[in-house]
Design a protein around this motif. Structure first.
Motif, short mmCIF file in Angstrom:
data_model
loop_
_atom_site.label_atom_id
_atom_site.label_comp_id
_atom_site.label_asym_id
_atom_site.label_seq_id
_atom_site.Cartn_x
_atom_site.Cartn_y
_atom_site.Cartn_z
N MET A 33 -112.73 49.40 -17.25
CA MET A 33 -113.52 50.34 -18.07
C MET A 33 -112.90 51.74 -18.05
N LYS A 34 -112.33 52.11 -16.90
CA LYS A 34 -111.61 53.39 -16.84
C LYS A 34 -110.42 53.36 -17.79
N ALA A 35 -109.74 52.22 -17.79
CA ALA A 35 -108.58 52.05 -18.68
C ALA A 35 -109.02 52.08 -20.14
N PHE A 36 -110.19 51.52 -20.40
CA PHE A 36 -110.71 51.49 -21.78
C PHE A 36 -111.04 52.91 -22.23
N ARG A 37 -111.61 53.67 -21.32
CA ARG A 37 -111.93 55.07 -21.63
C ARG A 37 -110.66 55.83 -22.00
N LYS A 38 -109.63 55.63 -21.20
CA LYS A 38 -108.36 56.31 -21.44
C LYS A 38 -107.76 55.85 -22.78
N PHE A 39 -107.85 54.55 -23.01
CA PHE A 39 -107.32 53.96 -24.25
C PHE A 39 -108.00 54.56 -25.48
#
Lengths: 160, 159
Positions: free
Chosen positions: B147-153
């Protein structure tokens, strides 16, 4: 600082995608009440996702639109006819040869007929059993009365 | 305002809602249920549901109609999705190019596996943990990282 860490954890993205657990959703709602700025952040994430989805849309076939809108029109039409009794409902579905349309009073008639048939069936069985019982009792009583008569008859026949 | 018009049952507003969001939602549905007939049925169900439950939008916690509809679309799609045994997770990646597929390319193998099982198959943390024979805490951490990666994406691509 703590709020920034909370936002950076990806909880909002998890909520928007529908992956957050009930506890996480509850916690997020509580945090939104405490920190109204979070609402802006939630909206920001939703808008980003919306933009992303709109970047590569794939339109469903036209028949899907027709089905959705037909449902609306149908519901609207039936809703209006319920509100205004002056409207007459006309079934425009093609009539097939396998089905007939009857007055709703037939339903009442069939229910009464069904109940009455059950009652008559019960009474028929009841009186039949009663009849059998009385016949059996009659049968039991008869030999006691008939024996002397039969013996006498047999003797008469014998003497003859 | 579109929502107010939808609440009073304005047919034009309903058509507008469909025309505005059907494309974006359909692209998400075919990533989850790559079967045309089922995907079509899901879109019909979602919009029918939306028209009947539009008053619940204000209490849903969502700020945009799109996010509210997207959430429901995923729920309907998961109900209609293939049984777990029929999917390994990899074939979903090959069917359609979408934002989630692009995002999946940025995940590590563990994150990808957990994200697929969670988002595409709708499995709970407990079920995923049992399926992968891994503690629930670890699955939570992996999904959190995804989810952190999705936020960054999202921030990097559509800010």
């Amino acid at each position: 600082m703590e709020l920034k860490f909370y936002i950076e954890s990806g909880i909002i993205e998890s909520f928007v995608l529908g992956l957050a657990t009930e506890d996480e959703v509850e916690e997020l709602q509580q945090m939104r009440r405490l920190y109204p700025d979070l609402d802006t952040e939630v909206e920001l994430v939703e808008r980003r996702l919306e933009r992303a989805a709109f970047d590569e849309p794939a339109m469903p076939p036209m028949e899907v639109r027709d089905r959705v809108l037909q449902k609306i029109r149908w519901e609207q039409g039936s809703g209006q006819s319920e509100l205004n009794s002056n409207y007459t409902f006309i079934n425009i579905q093609p009539k097939d040869g396998d089905h007939i349309t009857v007055h709703r009073w037939w339903r009442v008639f069939f229910i009464i007929f069904f109940i009455m048939s059950k009652i008559f069936l019960f009474l028929a069985i009841f009186y039949y059993l009663k009849y059998r019982q009385s016949q059996e009792q009659h049968g039991l009583n008869m030999p006691a009365a008939n024996v002397p008569f039969n013996q006498e008859q047999q003797q008469n026949i014998f003497f003859l | 305002m579109l929502i107010e018009r939808l609440v009073i049952g304005d047919p034009a507003a309903r058509e507008l809602l469909y025309d505005r969001y059907a494309g974006a939602l359909y692209s998400m549905v075919i990533q989850l249920v790559p079967m045309k007939n089922k995907a079509n049925d899901i879109i019909v169900s979602v919009f029918t549901w939306a028209f009947h439950h539009i008053e619940t939008f204000s209490t849903s916690g969502y700020c945009t109609l799109f996010a509210w509809l997207m959430r429901k679309t995923r729920e309907f799609a998961i109900k209609e999705a293939l049984p777990e045994t029929a999917l390994t997770g990899t074939e979903l990646m090959e069917r359609e190019e979408g934002i989630l597929q692009q995002f999946c390319l940025e995940l590590t193998a563990d994150e990808l596996q957990v994200f697929r099982l969670s988002y595409f198959k709708g499995l709970s943390i407990t079920t995923i943990a049992r399926l992968l024979a891994v503690p629930e805490g670890q699955i939570n951490e992996t999904l959190g990282a995804a989810m952190k990666a999705f936020r960054k994406f999202l921030k990097d691509t559509w800010n």
